[in-house]
Scaffold this motif. Structure first.
Motif, short mmCIF file in Angstrom:
data_model
loop_
_atom_site.label_atom_id
_atom_site.label_comp_id
_atom_site.label_asym_id
_atom_site.label_seq_id
_atom_site.Cartn_x
_atom_site.Cartn_y
_atom_site.Cartn_z
N GLU A 1 0.84 -1.20 0.00
CA GLU A 1 0.00 0.00 0.00
C GLU A 1 0.87 1.25 0.00
O GLU A 1 0.56 2.24 -0.68
N SER B 1 -6.89 7.79 2.31
CA SER B 1 -6.85 6.35 2.53
C SER B 1 -8.06 5.90 3.34
O SER B 1 -8.61 6.67 4.15
N GLN B 2 -8.50 4.66 3.09
CA GLN B 2 -9.69 4.11 3.75
C GLN B 2 -10.82 5.14 3.71
O GLN B 2 -11.35 5.54 4.74
N ASP C 1 -8.74 0.85 -0.29
CA ASP C 1 -7.50 1.39 0.28
C ASP C 1 -7.34 2.88 0.03
O ASP C 1 -6.94 3.63 0.93
N ASP D 1 -7.62 -0.56 -4.71
CA ASP D 1 -7.40 -1.63 -3.74
C ASP D 1 -6.06 -2.28 -4.05
O ASP D 1 -5.74 -2.50 -5.23
#
Length: 251
Positions: free
Chosen positions: A81, A99-100, A119, A133
């Motif tokens: 990531e 992110s997220q 992600d 992702d």
């Protein structure tokens, strides 16, 4: 929840606007809405919906990457990531990244509610959006594949680009990781930067051009910063070295 249609891998997508998203606004307010009603939310500015824990013995490395694009820290949960976040930060088309960014909720044909937090969410300068992702191909289990298929269907529904990415190109990543060490604006030193643009107006070897401007110890950090900012250009498919041909980018 609206009627569902089957997707590859056993996932389900809505015939109408059945996908829902849960997210946290930049001022900390938790919200949940139909995706088709929330698609215009600036998810690139939203807070992460999950934490990035760090504890002894954990299998994956979590951390925060200082993003030159975002002007702040963006979380990651693995080295993979981190590398893809670094490449998003390096991408000149990307103007913001988070992110997220949200929870995506949907219901399977068996009536089970599922959720997935992608992600990354990246916004491009033309207003388009990219949802990313990160997962190596050999680590995608059937349940994961179903979640990724559902996420792709949700992105298609609202016109977002969806990318499921695995291992990065090792050489390009190594080059970008080196340049990232000079991504901070403090390396934009004038008049050295202007002199480098002139020195590479015609393509020239990296070290020769740096030495033509001045002491490489002072000049190289600025040169690498300009490569990071895409003010200078070089082929990053091979390892950077003193003879790498560098050229100025013509606006």
């Amino acid at each position: 929840m609206t009627a569902l249609r089957a997707l590859p891998g056993g996932a389900a997508g809505p015939v109408g606007d059945g996908f829902e998203v849960g997210f946290i606004t930049d001022d900390g307010v938790e919200r949940r809405a139909l995706l088709t009603e929330a698609w215009a939310v600036p998810f690139e500015q939203c807070r992460p919906v999950r934490r990035f824990p760090s504890y002894k013995g954990q299998k994956h490395h979590s951390g925060r990457w200082w993003s030159a694009t975002a002007g702040g820290h963006v979380g990651f949960e693995s080295w993979l990531e981190r590398d893809h976040l670094m490449l998003l930060d390096f991408d000149p088309r990307v103007v913001a990244v988070s992110s997220q960014p949200f929870w995506l909720f949907w219901t399977t044909p068996q009536g089970k509610t599922r959720s997935h937090a992608p992600d990354y969410f990246a916004r491009r300068g033309d207003g388009s959006a990219v949802v990313v992702d990160c997962r190596p191909t050999d680590r995608i289990k059937p349940k994961d594949a179903a979640a990724f298929d559902a996420t792709r269907a949700a992105c298609d529904l609202v016109g977002w680009n969806y990318q499921l990415v695995g291992a990065t190109d090792a050489i390009r990543s190594a080059n970008v990781r080196w340049l990232a060490g000079y991504r901070h604006p403090r390396h934009q030193v004038e008049p050295v930067a202007a002199a480098l643009r002139r020195a590479f107006a015609a393509p020239a070897p990296l070290m020769a051009g740096a030495e033509a401007v001045g002491d490489p110890i002072a000049v190289l950090p600025v040169l690498f910063h300009l490569l990071w900012c895409h003010d200078l250009n070089a082929d990053l498919s091979t390892p950077l070295h003193p003879g790498t041909v560098v050229s100025a980018v013509v606006s």
